[in-house]
Motif scaffolding. Sequence first.
Motif, PDB file in Angstrom:
ATOM      1  N   ARG A  62       2.708  -4.917  -9.018  1.00 36.73           N
ATOM      2  CA  ARG A  62       3.753  -4.076  -8.422  1.00 36.73           C
ATOM      3  C   ARG A  62       3.926  -2.801  -9.240  1.00 36.73           C
ATOM      4  O   ARG A  62       4.053  -1.705  -8.686  1.00 36.73           O
ATOM      5  N   GLN A  63       3.918  -2.943 -10.562  1.00 34.48           N
ATOM      6  CA  GLN A  63       4.060  -1.767 -11.422  1.00 34.48           C
ATOM      7  C   GLN A  63       2.884  -0.809 -11.238  1.00 34.48           C
ATOM      8  O   GLN A  63       3.084   0.407 -11.133  1.00 34.48           O
ATOM      9  N   LEU A  64       1.672  -1.343 -11.186  1.00 35.96           N
ATOM     10  CA  LEU A  64       0.492  -0.505 -10.967  1.00 35.96           C
ATOM     11  C   LEU A  64       0.563   0.160  -9.598  1.00 35.96           C
ATOM     12  O   LEU A  64       0.223   1.337  -9.441  1.00 35.96           O
ATOM     13  N   TRP A  65       1.020  -0.576  -8.597  1.00 32.56           N
ATOM     14  CA  TRP A  65       1.157  -0.057  -7.233  1.00 32.56           C
ATOM     15  C   TRP A  65       2.017   1.200  -7.205  1.00 32.56           C
ATOM     16  O   TRP A  65       1.725   2.152  -6.497  1.00 32.56           O
ATOM     17  N   ASN A  66       3.086   1.200  -7.972  1.00 32.55           N
ATOM     18  CA  ASN A  66       4.047   2.300  -7.957  1.00 32.55           C
ATOM     19  C   ASN A  66       3.831   3.337  -9.061  1.00 32.55           C
ATOM     20  O   ASN A  66       4.519   4.353  -9.082  1.00 32.55           O
ATOM     21  N   GLN A  67       2.899   3.074  -9.960  1.00 32.40           N
ATOM     22  CA  GLN A  67       2.648   3.997 -11.074  1.00 32.40           C
ATOM     23  C   GLN A  67       1.987   5.279 -10.574  1.00 32.40           C
ATOM     24  O   GLN A  67       1.072   5.241  -9.760  1.00 32.40           O
ATOM     25  N   SER A  68       2.438   6.410 -11.089  1.00 31.93           N
ATOM     26  CA  SER A  68       1.861   7.701 -10.718  1.00 31.93           C
ATOM     27  C   SER A  68       0.749   8.089 -11.678  1.00 31.93           C
ATOM     28  O   SER A  68       0.855   7.858 -12.885  1.00 31.93           O
ATOM     29  N   PHE A  69      -0.281   8.682 -11.123  1.00 34.92           N
ATOM     30  CA  PHE A  69      -1.415   9.192 -11.890  1.00 34.92           C
ATOM     31  C   PHE A  69      -1.611  10.648 -11.496  1.00 34.92           C
ATOM     32  O   PHE A  69      -1.347  11.028 -10.357  1.00 34.92           O
ATOM     33  N   VAL A  70      -2.082  11.457 -12.437  1.00 32.07           N
ATOM     34  CA  VAL A  70      -2.307  12.865 -12.152  1.00 32.07           C
ATOM     35  C   VAL A  70      -3.775  13.061 -11.788  1.00 32.07           C
ATOM     36  O   VAL A  70      -4.668  12.713 -12.565  1.00 32.07           O
ATOM     37  N   ALA A  71      -4.006  13.613 -10.602  1.00 30.54           N
ATOM     38  CA  ALA A  71      -5.366  13.891 -10.136  1.00 30.54           C
ATOM     39  C   ALA A  71      -5.894  15.151 -10.825  1.00 30.54           C
ATOM     40  O   ALA A  71      -5.131  15.911 -11.427  1.00 30.54           O
ATOM     41  N   ALA A  72      -7.196  15.355 -10.720  1.00 27.12           N
ATOM     42  CA  ALA A  72      -7.834  16.524 -11.331  1.00 27.12           C
ATOM     43  C   ALA A  72      -7.212  17.834 -10.852  1.00 27.12           C
ATOM     44  O   ALA A  72      -7.136  18.805 -11.597  1.00 27.12           O
ATOM     45  N   ASN A  73      -6.720  17.856  -9.627  1.00 26.07           N
ATOM     46  CA  ASN A  73      -6.110  19.078  -9.081  1.00 26.07           C
ATOM     47  C   ASN A  73      -4.617  19.191  -9.413  1.00 26.07           C
ATOM     48  O   ASN A  73      -3.953  20.114  -8.968  1.00 26.07           O
ATOM     49  N   GLY A  74      -4.095  18.226 -10.186  1.00 28.11           N
ATOM     50  CA  GLY A  74      -2.699  18.262 -10.594  1.00 28.11           C
ATOM     51  C   GLY A  74      -1.748  17.483  -9.712  1.00 28.11           C
ATOM     52  O   GLY A  74      -0.571  17.340 -10.041  1.00 28.11           O
ATOM     53  N   ASP A  75      -2.224  16.982  -8.571  1.00 30.56           N
ATOM     54  CA  ASP A  75      -1.377  16.188  -7.675  1.00 30.56           C
ATOM     55  C   ASP A  75      -0.996  14.865  -8.322  1.00 30.56           C
ATOM     56  O   ASP A  75      -1.787  14.267  -9.050  1.00 30.56           O
ATOM     57  N   GLN A  76       0.207  14.392  -8.027  1.00 33.88           N
ATOM     58  CA  GLN A  76       0.650  13.060  -8.432  1.00 33.88           C
ATOM     59  C   GLN A  76       0.240  12.081  -7.348  1.00 33.88           C
ATOM     60  O   GLN A  76       0.468  12.331  -6.166  1.00 33.88           O
ATOM     61  N   ARG A  77      -0.370  10.977  -7.758  1.00 34.53           N
ATOM     62  CA  ARG A  77      -0.814   9.969  -6.793  1.00 34.53           C
ATOM     63  C   ARG A  77      -0.430   8.575  -7.270  1.00 34.53           C
ATOM     64  O   ARG A  77      -0.411   8.291  -8.454  1.00 34.53           O
ATOM     65  N   SER A  78      -0.180   7.720  -6.314  1.00 32.47           N
ATOM     66  CA  SER A  78       0.023   6.294  -6.568  1.00 32.47           C
ATOM     67  C   SER A  78      -0.423   5.555  -5.312  1.00 32.47           C
ATOM     68  O   SER A  78      -0.654   6.183  -4.270  1.00 32.47           O
ATOM     69  N   CYS A  79      -0.516   4.251  -5.400  1.00 31.11           N
ATOM     70  CA  CYS A  79      -0.862   3.476  -4.206  1.00 31.11           C
ATOM     71  C   CYS A  79       0.172   3.725  -3.110  1.00 31.11           C
ATOM     72  O   CYS A  79      -0.151   3.815  -1.936  1.00 31.11           O
ATOM     73  N   SER A  80       1.436   3.866  -3.555  1.00 29.90           N
ATOM     74  CA  SER A  80       2.517   4.048  -2.600  1.00 29.90           C
ATOM     75  C   SER A  80       2.507   5.428  -1.941  1.00 29.90           C
ATOM     76  O   SER A  80       3.219   5.644  -0.973  1.00 29.90           O
ATOM     77  N   THR A  81       1.695   6.346  -2.434  1.00 28.73           N
ATOM     78  CA  THR A  81       1.589   7.665  -1.808  1.00 28.73           C
ATOM     79  C   THR A  81       1.194   7.522  -0.339  1.00 28.73           C
ATOM     80  O   THR A  81       1.763   8.176   0.529  1.00 28.73           O
ATOM     81  N   CYS A  82       0.230   6.675  -0.061  1.00 27.92           N
ATOM     82  CA  CYS A  82      -0.214   6.456   1.325  1.00 27.92           C
ATOM     83  C   CYS A  82       0.350   5.168   1.917  1.00 27.92           C
ATOM     84  O   CYS A  82       0.628   5.103   3.105  1.00 27.92           O
ATOM     85  N   HIS A  83       0.502   4.147   1.089  1.00 26.98           N
ATOM     86  CA  HIS A  83       0.871   2.824   1.588  1.00 26.98           C
ATOM     87  C   HIS A  83       2.359   2.526   1.533  1.00 26.98           C
ATOM     88  O   HIS A  83       2.763   1.443   1.932  1.00 26.98           O
TER      89      HIS A  83
END
Length: 134
Positions: free
Chosen positions: A47-68
Motif C-alpha cells: 500500500r505504501q509503495l502504491w501511494n509513494q511518489s517518484f520523480v520521473a526524468a522529466n520532473g513529473d511526480q508519479r505513483s501507482c495511484s496516478t492512473c489507478h
Amino acid sequence: MKLNITIIVSGLGFILTSPVLAGDTVTTLLQEYHTQAAQTFSADAGRQLWNQSFVAANGDQRSCSTCHTSDPAQAGKHTRTGKRIEPLAPSVNPERLTETREIRKWLKRNCKWTLGRECTAREKGDLLTYLNSL
C-alpha cells in the motif's frame, strides 16, 4: 449435438473456476518472488509503495495511484490517453490477476514508468499481496 454440450460445459467450468485461478496465479507468483527476495511480503508495504511518489526524468511526480487512484478497488484513468482503467483489486474485478503473463508484463511496464526502473521481487510481492488483500 454432443460436441456442443461439451463445449458449453467446458466453458461454464472455466467461468466458474476463474476466481480460483486468480488466487492460484497470485500464489504461484508470490512463491516465485519469495524465492528471489528471500523475504516475506506485506500488504502494508505494498500500500505504501502504491501511494509513494517518484520523480520521473522529466520532473513529473508519479505513483501507482496516478492512473489507478489511491483505491485499487475503484476504476482509474490513464494520464495520457484518458482511457478508463478497470479496478485492479480482484475482490471487485475477478478478471484481474488471473494471467501470469499479463501480471508480469504490466508490473514490468508500470514499474519502469512509475519508479523509473523495474520493481524488485520484494516490491512485486508486496504489491500483489496488497492488491490481493483488498
